[in-house]
Design an enzyme around this catalytic site. Structure first.
Site, PDB file in Angstrom:
ATOM      1  N   LYS B  81       0.848  -1.198   0.000  1.00 53.03           N
ATOM      2  CA  LYS B  81       0.000   0.000   0.000  1.00 53.03           C
ATOM      3  C   LYS B  81       0.879   1.241   0.000  1.00 53.03           C
ATOM      4  O   LYS B  81       1.916   1.279   0.687  1.00 53.03           O
ATOM      5  CB  LYS B  81      -0.896  -0.032   1.255  1.00 53.03           C
ATOM      6  CG  LYS B  81      -1.966   1.071   1.276  1.00 53.03           C
ATOM      7  CD  LYS B  81      -2.894   0.926   2.492  1.00 53.03           C
ATOM      8  CE  LYS B  81      -3.999   1.981   2.493  1.00 53.03           C
ATOM      9  NZ  LYS B  81      -4.913   1.850   3.660  1.00 53.03           N
ATOM     10  N   SER B 166     -10.015   2.141   2.727  1.00 56.60           N
ATOM     11  CA  SER B 166      -9.058   2.816   1.875  1.00 56.60           C
ATOM     12  C   SER B 166      -8.086   1.884   1.173  1.00 56.60           C
ATOM     13  O   SER B 166      -7.449   2.288   0.206  1.00 56.60           O
ATOM     14  CB  SER B 166      -8.250   3.812   2.709  1.00 56.60           C
ATOM     15  OG  SER B 166      -7.438   3.120   3.645  1.00 56.60           O
ATOM     16  N   SER B 190     -10.467   0.037   7.036  1.00 54.24           N
ATOM     17  CA  SER B 190      -9.800   0.102   5.728  1.00 54.24           C
ATOM     18  C   SER B 190      -9.114  -1.166   5.274  1.00 54.24           C
ATOM     19  O   SER B 190      -8.651  -1.244   4.135  1.00 54.24           O
ATOM     20  CB  SER B 190      -8.771   1.236   5.719  1.00 54.24           C
ATOM     21  OG  SER B 190      -9.412   2.477   5.599  1.00 54.24           O
TER      22      SER B 190
END
Lengths: 505, 499
Positions: B81, B166, B190
């Site tokens: 990420k 997210s 998330s």
């Protein structure tokens, strides 16, 4: 700036309640009320929340870690030594040590504040209430400490290197500061100065701050308000970042005068931050309350509450050095010094250590504290001051001075000769006993030699002899002549005795 | 083994294959590089593929495998990420304000992965600064869910579904076989919500289990790193490698990381599972309720006992979360000021430079949260908002503490609904915030939570169940998660339409 400072005077402070410090105005007497927020840089090798060096004077931005520069994802980690230093300081200020305290973020934008917030302690500081004692004009009074908290210093913005840009040096960014907040207990510039002086002395004794005001390692925000004696507290103004004890005094006086004039002219005081301009001798407004920042304090979620055990505090307490008040009391009690002399000696730990080193070289029979103190204060410090040296740079060591004082104590030399020896020591060094021996400076106590000199002076001055018999106070002239004749080495007491006998007075 | 077959492997299968020398790390990595090259245009899961970097790491892995010095993740290609700082590799949190920021440091979690021999395929898309539940706030554009829903006709619709957020790049890349597994982060859901919306497994460990050092901060008291993977076992292997004590993070715990993989397959006999009545919210679709009941039945069948429990302050969690998280974000994001790194949009003076930089650099959702956070911390509002929210947080924590007296873990749905189409909720922040309704409590209480795929919606898209555990009892979550996986089966994407 700390907004939680309580504006409550100490009711039990007799010295503050008396009013030798009133300022005359057109409408009568005014009293000035002063509280101080002192920022003291913590003596530690690394910063409060990072491993960067705190050394002064390095090239710009050379002591900056990823944390200090607030790179994305960086986290603060508390420096245990800074915590210990704050606790030591709290103990030195006779203050409450809080076993749990909390770091908060104080949010504001400025280029020299990389995180966009300063990590400080707001509601739960590491040290709570305490007090210190100060001496002003021979009288002693207590000044309350409101709190002490740890916080980060900011970096430095430099505006004069480029016509369009400002530069930022982050070497100081994140360096640990102790903010020490007093109660509004002071009533004159002198008291404020005495407070900062004493605070600085305590910090230096503790080794928790070097107290170097020129480098900005100790600086004060001075809160000043005025009121009619007995009235409620007036609105205060905060004079930011005053960086010398002399300026603190000047700033208090001009600010008090300014406030009195405004009130007497029918105006009112705006609560604001002001700057002291020592060149113009005035304070001027920095920003008013309306423009004041809303710092949005909240507990820093990157840090756990700071907690330690009573044993941690006890361990630090056991290793605290003797502090100035205790040392002063001991000097008075054990060595028979006056309060004043003891006060002068303990003002700097190095000075007191020097004095004690002088005493330690003296033999039991000649350990005269008063004489030693006189020599350290008047001769040595006087000379050092004249040449702007501190005791660490003294050309005369404690061992040398001790030996010299010993020679006076056992009557080897007179005080007058000792001053000559001191000059030799200052300029050339050497062992005082050897100097006295090799240069024939020993005091003459041999009555035969003195009698010979007395006889010669009497024989040479028949007119003076007649005068002294009529008026015995003239004897001093004869004493002087005899001592001169012996090259200053005759012991005055012996000369006196022999003269009196020979002159029959 | 063909390239497609290689990318379809689970992390466990790939690990075992490498050890048995069925294929090499370079072959495996090349297969993923190809999958990314072919498919990323359609899904936008990666914002920065790093194929050369990956191959270089893979070559070293092959040497270590040959030398018998393989680490726990030797040669296994992962996606990272873009919130994780990667040394020498651009890290942006998918925000314009970081520009081409390239860290000189490596986050603790990713360093742990490289130390275990893992291979980085690239940086994954996410909502800007991890603020969002649909991956529609990234400055690099939306991530598309590899799943497609069925239209009323029964045929697959062309609607572009969101992969959740997210960590939408992470969930999409794992579901689309564009990595074996991925790192993610979870502040309010998330990791778990995107896992639920893509048929993948995601675990947010206990607060303090993974170091936050080197991960771009959103809300420091809530942020945690964790994995998204294809199976429960894969997630267990990856979390073991990610987690570690870290003296650089004061909130990271100094306790050893257990062998989570050893929990996989252990019996649930005697496990007490709580079912909180407060999670049965108004307007929740019937299919979610059905799924929940199925989960209860599966766990029961596996030997667990089921207990009704109450978490009475649940309904206050979401509003309190949307005070605490923005408050912390408003302060955490103050460092993006254009002075030292990232974007700078000059103005006449420093104030205008700040204003220009932050207005241009932050997207709409990030600006919204900074404003909310600034407001709730302001003088005169602090007590009414921030302080009250912290009190709610204590009550939520307290609810769970009481529950742990009766049960060992708690079963809930992960989300109130399946994946929705891009644009469906992005205009309505409150509807979007409701995506986190079942997940934020876990962050507020600092607990571990795992989402395991459990079935398909009526539209044919994945749904997840969430298991919530006691602090640092991730082991139980893996054990119970595996039981659900065993009963429900796995949910690979049926049609590979994007490449």
């Amino acid at each position: 700036m700390t907004t939680v400072t309580k504006a409550v005077p100490m009711q039990d402070n007799a010295a503050a309640a008396k009013s030798p410090n009133l300022i005359k105005g057109n409408t009568g007497d005014w009293e000035v009320v002063i509280g101080l927020e002192v920022h003291a840089q913590v003596n530690s090798r690394s910063k409060l929340f990072s491993g960067s060096s705190t050394a002064f004077g390095a090239a710009p931005n050379s002591h900056v870690s990823l944390v200090d520069a607030a790179m994305p994802g960086m986290l603060p980690v508390i420096n245990a030594e800074c915590v210990a230093q704050a606790v030591r300081t709290g103990l030195g200020l006779n203050a409450q040590i809080n076993l749990k305290s909390v770091f908060d973020r104080k949010n504001y934008f400025y280029p020299d504040l990389p995180q966009g917030y300063q990590i400080s302690q707001y509601k739960q500081p590491i040290v709570g209430e305490g007090r210190i004692e100060i001496d002003v004009d021979g009288a002693s009074m207590k000044v309350g400490i409101e709190r002490l908290h740890l916080e980060q210093d900011a970096g430095k913005s430099i505006h004069d290197q480029h016509p369009e840009f400002s530069y930022v040096d982050l070497n100081r960014s994140g360096v640990a500061l102790m903010e020490i907040v007093s109660k509004p207990d002071m009533r004159s510039a002198k008291q404020a100065q005495a407070y900062v002086t004493k605070l600085r002395t305590i910090l230096r004794y503790l080794g928790t701050c070097d107290g170097d005001m020129e480098k900005g390692n100790l600086r004060a925000d001075v809160n000043v308000s005025v009121r009619k004696p007995g009235a409620a507290l007036g609105t205060r103004c905060e004079i930011k970042n005053v960086n010398s004890i002399r300026f603190i005094g000047q700033a208090v006086d001009v600010e008090a005068r300014r406030q009195i004039e405004i009130i007497e002219d029918g105006g009112k005081i705006d609560q604001e931050t002001r700057l002291f301009d020592p060149v113009k001798g005035e304070t001027r407004s920095m920003r008013s309350k309306e423009e004041a920042h809303d710092y949005r304090y909240f507990p820093d979620p990157d840090l756990l509450p700071l907690e330690f055990k009573p044993e941690f505090v006890a361990g630090l307490k056991a290793k605290l050095p003797e502090l100035p008040d205790a040392k002063k009391a001991r000097f008075v009690k054990d060595f028979g010094l006056s309060n004043y002399d003891a006060g002068v000696l303990v003002a700097e730990r190095e000075n007191a250590d020097y004095f004690e080193a002088v005493l330690s070289t003296l033999k039991d029979g000649t350990r005269d504290g008063k004489t030693a103190a006189n020599w350290v204060i008047n001769e040595l410090f006087g000379r050092l001051n004249k040449e702007s040296k501190d005791v660490g740079a003294s050309p005369v060591s404690a061992a040398q001075l001790g030996s010299l004082v010993g020679l006076i104590g056992d009557s080897t030399i007179s005080g007058k000769i000792a001053k000559d020896v001191f000059e030799i020591l200052w300029a050339e060094g050497g062992d005082p006993a050897e100097i006295v021996e090799s240069r024939g400076m020993k005091q003459v106590t041999d009555t035969g030699a003195i009698e010979k000199a007395v006889d010669e002076i009497i024989a040479a001055n028949p007119d003076k002899v007649a005068q002294v018999i009529a008026k015995p106070t003239m004897l001093g002239w004869f004493v002087g002549q005899v001592i001169k004749q012996t090259g200053g080495k005759a012991a005055p007491a012996t000369v006196n005795e022999i003269l009196k006998k020979k002159l029959g007075i | 083994m063909s390239k497609t077959e290689l990318t379809k492997l689970t992390l466990t299968e790939a690990r075992d294959g490498l050890r048995k020398k069925s294929f090499t790390a370079v072959e495996l990595t090349a297969a993923f590089n190809d999958a990314i090259a072919a498919g990323n245009g359609g899904l936008n899961a990666y914002v920065l593929p790093t194929p050369e970097h990956a191959l270089a790491q893979a070559r070293q892995s092959d040497q270590r495998l040959a030398a018998g010095k393989a680490g726990a993740l030797e040669g296994l290609p992962l996606g990272i990420k873009d919130l994780y700082a990667t040394k020498g590799v651009r890290t942006t949190a998918c925000s314009k304000i970081l520009g081409d920021f390239t860290p000189t440091y490596e986050s603790t979690v990713t360093q742990n992965l490289w130390d275990a021999g893992a291979v980085m395929l690239g940086k994954l898309n996410n909502d800007e600064f991890a603020m969002g539940s649909s991956n529609e706030t990234s400055c690099f554009g939306n991530v598309i869910n590899p799943w497609r829903r069925k239209a009323v006709s029964g045929a697959l619709s062309n609607d572009k579904l969101v992969p959740g957020g997210s960590s939408g790049g992470s969930s999409a890349a794992v579901a689309a076989d564009m990595c074996l597994a991925a790192t993610a982060t979870d502040t309010g859901g998330s990791i778990r919500q995107p896992a639920a919306l893509t048929g993948t497994v995601g675990i947010k460990p206990t607060y303090g289990r993974c170091s936050r050092w080197g991960i771009v901060a959103f809300a420091s008291s809530l942020d945690q790193a964790g994995p998204i993977a294809k199976t429960t076992r894969d997630a267990a292997i990856l979390l073991k490698a990610m987690a570690s004590p870290d003296p650089k993070d004061s909130t990271c715990v100094d306790t050893p990381v257990p062998d989570y993989e050893a929990e996989i397959g252990k019996s649930l006999k005697g496990l007490r599972v709580g079912v909180p009545k407060e999670y049965r919210i108004e307007g929740m679709s019937a299919e979610i309720e059905v799924l929940w009941q199925k989960g209860i039945a599966w766990l029961k069948a596996a030997g667990a006992t089921i207990h009704d429990i109450s978490l009475p302050h649940t309904k206050y969690a979401l509003p309190a979360y949307y005070i605490v998280a923005p408050a912390e974000c408003s302060s955490n994001l103050a460092r993006y000021d254009g002075v030292r790194y990232g974007l700078r949009v000059p103005g006449r003076d420093v104030t205008e430079t700040y204003e220009n930089t932050r207005a241009a650099g932050f997207g709409k959702e990030v600006r919204r949260r900074i404003l909310i956070g600034t407001y709730v911390l302001s003088a005169g509002y602090y007590d009414a908002y921030y302080l009250k929210a912290q009190k709610v947080r204590s009550l939520i924590k307290n609810d769970f503490d009481q529950a742990w007296a009766k049960v060992d873990c708690i079963l809930t749905p992960t989300t109130p609904s399946p994946a929705f189409a891009a644009g469906e909720k992005s205009g309505d922040p409150l509807a979007m915030y409701l995506e986190d309704i079942f997940t934020v409590t876990v962050n507020m209480a600092g607990l571990p939570g795992i989402s395991v795929p459990a079935g398909l919606s009526s539209q044919g898209t994945p749904l997840g169940l969430q298991l919530i555990g006691k602090p640092f009892d991730e082991g139980t979550l893996f054990r119970a998660g595996q039981a659900i996986e065993d009963a429900a089966g796995r949910f690979p994407v049926p049609v590979k339409w994007w490449a």
